[in-house]
Design an enzyme around this catalytic site. Sequence first.
Site, PDB file in Angstrom:
ATOM      1  N   GLY A  46      14.568  26.019  -2.728  1.00  0.00           N
ATOM      2  CA  GLY A  46      14.323  24.751  -2.297  1.00  0.00           C
ATOM      3  C   GLY A  46      14.583  25.341  -1.008  1.00  0.00           C
ATOM      4  N   GLN A  51      12.339  22.779   7.845  1.00  0.00           N
ATOM      5  CA  GLN A  51      12.706  24.025   7.954  1.00  0.00           C
ATOM      6  C   GLN A  51      11.358  25.266   8.350  1.00  0.00           C
ATOM      7  OE1 GLN A  51      14.851  24.092   3.954  1.00  0.00           O
ATOM      8  NE2 GLN A  51      15.390  25.850   4.862  1.00  0.00           N
ATOM      9  N   CYS A  94      20.270  30.155   2.102  1.00  0.00           N
ATOM     10  CA  CYS A  94      19.506  29.474   2.574  1.00  0.00           C
ATOM     11  C   CYS A  94      18.328  30.552   3.462  1.00  0.00           C
ATOM     12  CB  CYS A  94      20.002  28.694   3.629  1.00  0.00           C
ATOM     13  SG  CYS A  94      19.296  27.620   4.674  1.00  0.00           S
ATOM     14  N   LEU A  95      17.212  30.048   3.027  1.00  0.00           N
ATOM     15  CA  LEU A  95      16.115  30.198   3.943  1.00  0.00           C
ATOM     16  C   LEU A  95      16.264  30.677   5.288  1.00  0.00           C
ATOM     17  CD1 LEU A  95      12.832  29.434   1.410  1.00  0.00           C
ATOM     18  CD2 LEU A  95      13.988  31.441   1.721  1.00  0.00           C
ATOM     19  N   HIS A 136      22.494  20.193  -0.624  1.00  0.00           N
ATOM     20  CA  HIS A 136      22.195  21.614  -0.195  1.00  0.00           C
ATOM     21  C   HIS A 136      20.909  21.019   0.959  1.00  0.00           C
ATOM     22  CE1 HIS A 136      21.699  25.953   1.437  1.00  0.00           C
ATOM     23  NE2 HIS A 136      21.168  25.353   1.884  1.00  0.00           N
ATOM     24  N   GLU A 137      20.090  20.523   0.366  1.00  0.00           N
ATOM     25  CA  GLU A 137      18.320  20.558   1.068  1.00  0.00           C
ATOM     26  C   GLU A 137      18.560  18.646   1.421  1.00  0.00           C
ATOM     27  OE1 GLU A 137      16.513  22.694   1.319  1.00  0.00           O
ATOM     28  OE2 GLU A 137      17.390  23.574  -0.176  1.00  0.00           O
ATOM     29  N   HIS A 140      20.311  19.303   5.201  1.00  0.00           N
ATOM     30  CA  HIS A 140      18.964  19.862   5.822  1.00  0.00           C
ATOM     31  C   HIS A 140      18.597  18.775   6.820  1.00  0.00           C
ATOM     32  CE1 HIS A 140      18.728  24.155   5.449  1.00  0.00           C
ATOM     33  NE2 HIS A 140      18.730  24.440   4.397  1.00  0.00           N
TER      34      HIS A 140
HETATM   35 NI    NI Z   1      18.783  25.328   3.253  1.00  0.00          NI
END
Ligand code: NI
Length: 172
Positions: A46, A51, A94-95, A136-137, A140
């Site tokens: 995701g 991000q 998470c990236l 989670h997304e 963000h």
């Molecule tokens: Ni993330």
Amino acid sequence: MAIREILTAPDPRLRRISTPVEVVDDAVRALMDDMVETMYDAKGIGLAAIQVDVPRRVIVMDLAGEDEEPSPIYFVNPEILDPSGETSLYQEGCLSVPEFYEEVERPAKCRVRYLDYNGVETTLDAEGLFATCIQHEMDHLNGVLFIDHLSRLKRDRILRKLKKEQRLAAMA
Ligand code: NI
């Protein structure tokens, strides 16, 4: 399509609140195409636009297994509806918080309403990994990272290590 740079914590740009998209046009689709390419390149499941330094309410996701055909899902202006009282624990990563994985408790089920790649309003029921990932997304888009759900002690330890790695990388 192009691979974009992914911001990593504690970059303050990740803390911005993303603004809604007015119309799903070719520019938004080009952003989503880049996001999917960037997500695949980074082996993520995701990615939120913030991000890649675009503070817009756009998310891409692909929960297909390694042996399955890619099946990207595109979410514009997503909203979480009816989060369940029942919760589940998932080990999240998470990236933007590379190499750290911690258990986070969230509602086990919810629905998500959004505009799809063509701007069509769609609603999906989410449970399991999908429910965790969309929540989670969504975080963000509101400037929240999964480490914000951890104890202050754990969060500070992770942020300290990330800062140290970034200092070392900058010197190399
Ligand atoms: Ni993330």
